[in-house]
Design a protein around this motif. Structure first.
Motif: not given
Length: 206
Positions: A97-99, A104-105, A138-139, A161-162
């Protein structure tokens, strides 16, 4: 495209040293090899478990690289404090979807399906699971790797994020259970990781 995963159950206190070893020693060697696409590293700082994934243009490229990278790979595993466990996969689906960015989790799930139903399972992931992932807050990205001989599959879903992952945990659990039931699969394990190195560079495969 194809991928090799190297899993090491190391010492939690050695994670940063292991990440540095993979960045400084393993990646430069891989970059010299024909057909190499990129590398990612997942780390669980509580258990010490790390999973390095290298991506390759073809199965032949992946197989040819194995003996060439063994020595430097084993040294990195020693730095982490464990022995490497190797597995090879076909990359069936890759979508971003985006970099990804720092923090990142990634949730990783391992399952097993009847090899005769593998293509149907891949279609289910593309048609139903991937669109559901894209609706989650947040995906970031998702992938599906498969072994057509053993029936083993690996689903990875990255979130910014977590916290973003935890906020969607209920929806992820429901989606997992529904998908496993529809595919006739057996869920083996699930674990959350920090994305420590994000250079897999696999193109969109949907």
């Amino acid at each position: 495209m194809y991928a090799r995963t190297t899993t090491v159950w190391g010492r939690p206190g050695s994670i940063d040293d292991g990440i540095a070893s993979i960045r400084g020693a393993v990646m430069p060697e891989l970059q010299k090899m024909h057909g190499f696409v990129g590398l990612s590293l997942l780390a669980d700082r509580e258990s010490g478990r790390c999973i390095a994934t290298s991506a390759w243009q073809s199965e032949d490229d992946m197989r040819a690289s194995g003996p060439l990278i063994r020595e430097v790979r084993d040294r990195a595993a020693q730095t982490l404090g464990g022995a490497p466990e190797i597995a090879e996969w076909e990359i069936a689906v890759m979508h971003r979807d985006h970099d990804s960015a720092e923090g990142t989790c990634v949730r990783v799930g391992w399952a097993k399906v009847d090899p005769a139903r593998m293509d149907a399972g891949i279609d289910l992931f593309k048609d139903s699971v991937l669109p559901a992932f894209e609706e989650l807050e947040g995906h970031c990205s998702a992938s599906l790797m498969v072994n057509r001989h053993t029936g083993l599959v690996v689903v990875s879903t990255a979130f910014d994020s977590a916290d973003a992952l935890h906020r969607t945990m209920g929806k992820l659990d429901t989606l997992r259970d529904d998908t496993v039931a529809e595919a006739g699969a057996e869920m083996l394990e699930e674990c959350d990781f920090e994305l420590a190195i994000a250079h897999l560079r696999v193109p969109e495969l949907v």
